[in-house]
Structures are given as structure tokens and as C-alpha cells.
Design a protein around this motif. Structure first.
Motif, PDB file in Angstrom:
ATOM      1  N   THR A 120      33.517  60.687  13.565  1.00 51.80           N
ATOM      2  CA  THR A 120      32.625  59.537  13.532  1.00 51.80           C
ATOM      3  C   THR A 120      33.399  58.246  13.311  1.00 51.80           C
ATOM      4  O   THR A 120      34.566  58.260  12.898  1.00 51.80           O
ATOM      5  N   ALA A 121      32.725  57.139  13.560  1.00 50.82           N
ATOM      6  CA  ALA A 121      33.344  55.830  13.332  1.00 50.82           C
ATOM      7  C   ALA A 121      33.731  55.671  11.865  1.00 50.82           C
ATOM      8  O   ALA A 121      34.807  55.150  11.550  1.00 50.82           O
ATOM      9  N   THR A 122      32.883  56.143  10.970  1.00 48.61           N
ATOM     10  CA  THR A 122      33.183  56.040   9.536  1.00 48.61           C
ATOM     11  C   THR A 122      34.432  56.835   9.187  1.00 48.61           C
ATOM     12  O   THR A 122      35.303  56.362   8.442  1.00 48.61           O
ATOM     13  N   GLU A 123      34.543  58.040   9.723  1.00 48.46           N
ATOM     14  CA  GLU A 123      35.728  58.861   9.449  1.00 48.46           C
ATOM     15  C   GLU A 123      36.992  58.179   9.958  1.00 48.46           C
ATOM     16  O   GLU A 123      38.029  58.167   9.281  1.00 48.46           O
ATOM     17  N   GLY A 127      40.083  56.755   7.877  1.00 49.67           N
ATOM     18  CA  GLY A 127      41.387  57.324   8.179  1.00 49.67           C
ATOM     19  C   GLY A 127      42.442  56.299   8.546  1.00 49.67           C
ATOM     20  O   GLY A 127      43.580  56.657   8.829  1.00 49.67           O
ATOM     21  N   GLY A 128      42.074  55.031   8.564  1.00 47.81           N
ATOM     22  CA  GLY A 128      43.054  53.983   8.774  1.00 47.81           C
ATOM     23  C   GLY A 128      43.103  53.383  10.166  1.00 47.81           C
ATOM     24  O   GLY A 128      43.979  52.561  10.455  1.00 47.81           O
ATOM     25  N   GLU A 143      27.796  51.042  15.653  1.00 50.14           N
ATOM     26  CA  GLU A 143      28.538  51.995  14.829  1.00 50.14           C
ATOM     27  C   GLU A 143      29.734  51.329  14.166  1.00 50.14           C
ATOM     28  O   GLU A 143      30.069  51.617  13.015  1.00 50.14           O
ATOM     29  N   LEU A 144      30.378  50.421  14.886  1.00 52.25           N
ATOM     30  CA  LEU A 144      31.501  49.696  14.293  1.00 52.25           C
ATOM     31  C   LEU A 144      31.021  48.823  13.136  1.00 52.25           C
ATOM     32  O   LEU A 144      31.698  48.697  12.111  1.00 52.25           O
ATOM     33  N   PHE A 149      33.057  47.194   9.658  1.00 58.84           N
ATOM     34  CA  PHE A 149      33.726  46.044  10.266  1.00 58.84           C
ATOM     35  C   PHE A 149      32.770  44.854  10.272  1.00 58.84           C
ATOM     36  O   PHE A 149      31.578  45.006  10.563  1.00 58.84           O
ATOM     37  N   ASN A 150      33.281  43.676   9.935  1.00 57.34           N
ATOM     38  CA  ASN A 150      32.419  42.496   9.892  1.00 57.34           C
ATOM     39  C   ASN A 150      32.454  41.736  11.223  1.00 57.34           C
ATOM     40  O   ASN A 150      33.161  42.119  12.157  1.00 57.34           O
TER      41      ASN A 150
END
Length: 298
Positions: A120-123, A127-128, A143-144, A149-150
Motif C-alpha cells: 500500500t501507499a502507507t507501507e 518504508g522510506g 492515496e498519496l 504527503f502534503n
């Protein structure tokens, strides 16, 4: 077979005599002896040698992957992610072995590859992975945003104000992200909404809002002048442009105000007008009488 082993027969001798890998395992032969006797990795696997025994006995991770050992089994036997990637285990294999996204990124898997195996996007963000890397993996903008992410991050990779507004960003977030008033105006925000999130009169003017639109949301003549509107534009909003430190007489004259407007609507007296207009202008265009002109020094 154990008696034959104790009698000095090699694994190769017993294989030549048609003894199976299981027979030799039961007789206590180590993996290396069977490997030297040309038993295959598949045969030793079928004889139930343990994963670690096969590795210690000289079989490579690649050979073991080829006969069905999972990345999870290999990890349990002590192999690290670098060794497993070199053995051609896939991102999905390694994910199933419970390696983290950070681990996977560390050995060179891309955001595109990890998105394709269900990360996922969160993962990925945890993860960097950067916003640029995740944008390249075609994660949708919502999702971003949801993974943290702002608007400034997302603007950097090409999303516009309309994209981000559609993804749920507020006018305040868009302003903080570096979008100007004109960009927000084009995606439907009103002057009132933008004033509420602290866009200045000048920013709103530069964003394409008219003097009238800004007057309607409470900006007065001094602010409109600072923003760069001409005196005529401000006057057309119904605001007084003379006095109070707004426009002086010279500025109004330069902007095309007539003598009659200045006298009748803006309240300038003959003494003031005489400083910037000629006697001829005052007599012909201002309808002043000769006696009045004499009284102010002409």
C-alpha cells in the motif's frame, strides 16, 4: 545401510548399488556426502533433509529455490534478504517471508515493483519511498494524500490545484502548499473563501479577481490601492478615492479624473485644484468664475 557406512562404504558406493537418498539419510550420511555422490537437491529434499542441512551441505539458495524452498523457509534457516534476492526470489516471495518494505527497498526493489505485489501507499511511505518514487508507481493522488504527503509534496510531482481539491484538499492546505490565488480561483474558489484563508488583497488581485469582487468581500479603498488597482477602478466600486491617504489630487488627475468629478464628487476645493490645473482649465472645464480664480492668486 548403516552397517555398510560403518564398514567404510561411501555414499557413491551405495548410490551405485541403487540405494536411495532416504536410505543414505537413515544411515547417517551427511548432505555433503550425498551431494558429492551426485544426488540432486530435489532428491535430498525428498529424503527430508532440513533446509539448513542442505545449505550447510553446499547447495546454493538458487538451487534450493528451484526445487521449491520458499523464501520464508530460507529465512528461517538464517539467510538474509540480500542472499535471497540474489537467488532470484521475487518481491512477492520476500514479502511473504515477512521482510518489511524498508528491507525490500534496501535491496533495490522499486516502488513500482512493490505496488505490483500489493504494497500500500502507507507501507511504501513508511518504508522510506519518496513522493517522486510513489508517483512513478501510479498511486492515485488521494492515496498519496492519505499516506501523509502534503500539497507542497504533491505539487512538486505535477499535481495541480484542481487535482488536489478533488482529492479532498482544503483551500488552506492548497495555500500552504504554495498554490497562488489565481490557481485556486480557476478551480472554483471565491474571493470570500480565499480571503478566509488569509490571501491578501494584492494576492487576490494578482490572481485575477476584480476590484469589485474584492470590495464585495470587505476590502476598502486603501487596500485596493496597495494591491495595484487604479483610482478609476476603485471609484467604480462606489468607494471614495480622495482623502484619507488613498489617492492625492495629482494621482487622480493623472488617472483621468475630470475637474468636475474632482470638484463635485471628490470634494476638492478651488485652492487645491489650482495647484495642479491651469487657469484656463479651471475657467473652461471647471466652470469657475474669474473672481473665484482671482481669489486664489491667479
Amino acid at each position: 545401510c548403516k552397517e555398510l557406512r560403518d564398514g567404510g562404504y561411501s555414499a557413491s558406493d551405495l548410490k551405485a548399488a541403487d540405494h536411495s537418498a532416504s536410505d543414505l539419510r537413515n544411515a547417517g550420511y551427511p548432505v555433503r556426502a550425498l551431494r558429492n555422490a551426485q544426488f540432486t537437491c530435489a532428491e535430498l529434499t525428498g529424503a527430508h533433509y532440513a533446509t539448513k542441512e542442505l545449505l550447510v551441505g553446499g547447495f546454493t539458495p538458487f538451487e534450493m529455490r528451484e526445487v521449491g524452498f520458499t523464501a520464508k523457509q530460507m529465512r528461517a534457516a538464517g539467510l538474509g534478504i540480500e542472499e535471497l534476492k540474489m537467488a532470484d526470489y521475487s518481491a512477492m516471495d520476500l514479502r511473504n517471508a515477512k521482510f518489511t518494505v524498508k528491507d525490500l527497498r534496501g535491496v533495490g526493489f522499486t516502488a513500482v515493483q512493490l505496488e505490483s505485489v500489493g504494497c500500500t501507499a502507507t507501507e511504501l511511505r513508511q518504508g522510506g519511498f519518496t513522493v517522486e518514487e510513489m508517483h512513478a508507481a501510479d498511486f492515485p493522488v488521494y492515496e498519496l494524500r492519505s499516506c501523509g504527503f502534503n500539497c507542497a509534496d504533491l505539487k512538486k510531482v505535477g499535481y495541480n490545484a484542481e487535482d488536489l481539491k478533488s482529492a479532498g484538499a482544503s483551500a488552506k492546505e492548497l495555500k500552504q502548499g504554495g498554490f497562488d490565488a489565481g490557481e485556486l480561483r480557476l478551480c472554483g474558489y471565491t474571493a470570500q473563501q480565499l480571503k478566509a484563508v488569509d490571501y491578501t488583497c494584492t494576492q487576490l488581485k494578482n490572481g485575477g479577481f476584480s476590484a469589485k469582487a474584492l470590495e464585495l468581500v470587505g476590502f476598502q479603498a486603501p487596500a485596493l490601492k496597495v494591491a495595484g488597482f487604479r483610482a478609476r477602478e476603485i471609484k467604480d466600486c462606489g468607494l471614495k478615492v480622495a482623502g484619507g491617504g488613498v489617492f492625492d489630487l495629482s494621482e487622480l488627475k493623472a488617472d483621468g479624473f475630470t475637474l468636475k468629478e474632482l470638484r463635485n464628487e471628490e470634494g476638492f476645493v478651488l485652492k487645491d485644484l489650482a495647484e495642479v490645473f491651469s487657469v484656463e482649465d479651471l475657467r473652461v472645464k471647471g466652470d469657475f468664475m474669474p473672481a473665484e480664480l482671482l481669489n486664489v492668486g491667479f
